[in-house]
Design an enzyme around this catalytic site. Structure first.
Site, mmCIF file in Angstrom:
data_model
loop_
_atom_site.group_PDB
_atom_site.id
_atom_site.type_symbol
_atom_site.label_atom_id
_atom_site.label_comp_id
_atom_site.label_asym_id
_atom_site.label_seq_id
_atom_site.Cartn_x
_atom_site.Cartn_y
_atom_site.Cartn_z
ATOM 1 N N ASP A 277 0.861 -1.172 0.000
ATOM 2 C CA ASP A 277 0.000 0.000 0.000
ATOM 3 C C ASP A 277 0.906 1.233 0.000
ATOM 4 O O ASP A 277 1.810 1.353 0.818
ATOM 5 C CB ASP A 277 -0.888 -0.027 1.250
ATOM 6 C CG ASP A 277 -1.945 1.059 1.253
ATOM 7 O OD1 ASP A 277 -1.559 2.244 1.234
ATOM 8 O OD2 ASP A 277 -3.137 0.736 1.275
ATOM 9 N N ASN B 249 -2.656 13.256 -3.830
ATOM 10 C CA ASN B 249 -3.857 13.737 -4.511
ATOM 11 C C ASN B 249 -4.276 15.114 -3.995
ATOM 12 O O ASN B 249 -4.662 15.999 -4.774
ATOM 13 C CB ASN B 249 -5.013 12.746 -4.328
ATOM 14 C CG ASN B 249 -4.892 11.534 -5.236
ATOM 15 O OD1 ASN B 249 -4.320 11.612 -6.320
ATOM 16 N ND2 ASN B 249 -5.417 10.412 -4.792
ATOM 17 N N HIS C 8 -5.496 14.888 -8.708
ATOM 18 C CA HIS C 8 -5.678 13.475 -9.052
ATOM 19 C C HIS C 8 -4.931 13.073 -10.326
ATOM 20 O O HIS C 8 -4.545 11.907 -10.477
ATOM 21 C CB HIS C 8 -7.173 13.158 -9.202
ATOM 22 C CG HIS C 8 -7.889 13.133 -7.878
ATOM 23 N ND1 HIS C 8 -7.877 12.034 -7.059
ATOM 24 C CD2 HIS C 8 -8.608 14.080 -7.220
ATOM 25 C CE1 HIS C 8 -8.573 12.288 -5.954
ATOM 26 N NE2 HIS C 8 -9.038 13.535 -6.034
ATOM 27 N N ASP D 37 -2.641 9.898 -10.447
ATOM 28 C CA ASP D 37 -2.735 8.815 -11.426
ATOM 29 C C ASP D 37 -1.382 8.538 -12.058
ATOM 30 O O ASP D 37 -1.013 7.378 -12.309
ATOM 31 C CB ASP D 37 -3.755 9.170 -12.514
ATOM 32 C CG ASP D 37 -5.189 9.082 -12.015
ATOM 33 O OD1 ASP D 37 -5.414 8.544 -10.917
ATOM 34 O OD2 ASP D 37 -6.096 9.543 -12.741
ATOM 35 N N GLU E 195 -4.709 2.670 -3.969
ATOM 36 C CA GLU E 195 -3.255 2.521 -3.924
ATOM 37 C C GLU E 195 -2.833 1.177 -3.340
ATOM 38 O O GLU E 195 -1.704 1.008 -2.888
ATOM 39 C CB GLU E 195 -2.636 3.656 -3.107
ATOM 40 C CG GLU E 195 -3.003 3.670 -1.639
ATOM 41 C CD GLU E 195 -4.285 4.437 -1.336
ATOM 42 O OE1 GLU E 195 -4.418 4.904 -0.195
ATOM 43 O OE2 GLU E 195 -5.153 4.563 -2.232
#
Length: 345
Positions: free
Chosen positions: A223, A231, A236, A240, A266
């Site tokens: 993770d 973010n 975002h 990404d 994630e």
């Protein structure tokens, strides 16, 4: 005129019914039909040309040719431009076969006189249309070096060749569609990794295989640490981009046999076949180190991330979800211990 027309068509029907691999080039899955046409019609060559666009065709592209048998395909496939051969394209678009006994004088083919017919010693042509959904999709071109009168049986046979090509092209199109649907079903569109659905299907197969041969089987869950801050701080789109590059770093570090999947957000899972828990820890630590030292280029500047790992050996006598849940708990423990570390189950 064809002798034993019934026998000839029966042979073609049997040939066209055979299973074949349509995943390769047009040449590879059309050549047997073209060779049959060349031998039966006794012509110099047979080729397949397809329109570049069914709605607004501007050129025909040569995709298969008996001249290429056993040879490497041309780097640049030959093309015919609509604007250069208006009469020929008009004839093809009508859907009717072109039986040019003397190709040098026939108004449908004489446009080829100087640039093709004379240089290649082509005197006669029999071109039959390949249809897709009732619309001309291309043409099967049969070329001979002597003027001849095409008999109705020969025209009918050439049209059968075109119909057989049409069916194979349809099968290829369906195969491509199925491949696209499969990719959509099992691939994460952002990272290109396999998704949760693929993970569960693959894990089931791997558990069965490892149980049968009594080989060790492990997994790791990872993770990205503090991903929400990326973010929040950069947006975002940058988030990404980080996810995509993060996936690339992992795939380039892992072994070829390892299977990395994106669970969502994630969170990621890696299946480690034929791997004990101790070996899995070594792999996870190597990956953790690579991630920590990587620099991800973004429009907002270079970004570095770390990741928390949970590693578990899969008990093949229990449901896969048992190992998955255990690894998930280990990830939470890794975060509680300060993140950027590997915790075994």
């Amino acid at each position: 005129m064809l002798k034993n027309f019934s026998n000839v068509t029966q042979r073609l029907r049997r040939l066209s019914s055979q299973e074949l691999d349509v995943s390769g080039t047009f040449q590879s899955f059309l050549l047997d039909l073209l060779d049959e046409g060349k031998q039966t019609l006794k012509v110099a060559r047979v080729s397949v040309w397809l329109f570049d666009d069914l709605d607004k065709p501007s050129e025909l592209i040569n995709v298969a040719n008996t001249d290429w048998s056993g040879k490497t395909l041309p780097e640049q496939l030959p093309t015919l431009q609509y604007e250069d051969f208006a009469a020929y394209f008009t004839a093809i678009n009508s859907g009717r076969s072109i039986d040019a006994n003397d190709a040098t004088t026939d108004p449908r083919t004489c446009e080829f006189h100087d640039i093709y017919l004379v240089p290649h010693n082509i005197k006669t042509m029999l071109d039959t249309v390949i249809f897709k959904n009732g619309i001309p999709h291309g043409v099967v071109c049969c070329e001979g070096d002597k003027i001849r009168t095409w008999h109705k049986d020969e025209i009918a046979f050439a049209e059968m060749i075109a119909d057989c090509c049409s069916r194979r092209l349809l099968v290829k199109a369906l195969w491509q569609l199925q491949s696209q649907l499969t990719e959509l079903a099992f691939k994460d569109p952002l990272t290109g990794l396999s998704n949760r659905r693929f993970l569960m299907d693959s894990a089931k197969r791997e558990m069965s295989r490892h149980a049968r041969f009594e080989h060790p089987f492990s997994l790791m869950m990872l993770d990205i640490d503090h991903f929400k801050k990326i973010n929040d701080n950069y947006g975002h789109e940058t988030g990404d981009l980080v996810l995509k590059h993060f996936a690339e770093i992992c795939v380039n570090t892992l072994r070829l046999e390892d299977c990395m999947c994106r669970l969502g957000g994630e969170e990621f899972v890696v299946l480690l076949p034929n791997t004990s828990i101790n070996s899995a820890m070594i792999i996870a630590e190597r990956l953790r180190n690579e991630i920590e030292h990587a620099r991800i280029a973004t429009p907002a500047g270079e970004i570095s991330v770390t990741s928390s790992f949970g590693v578990a050996q899969v008990n093949t006598s229990l449901p896969f979800s048992h190992a998955l849940k255990a690894a998930d708990h280990a990830v939470y423990q890794a975060k509680a211990e300060g993140r950027n570390c590997v915790v075994p189950v």
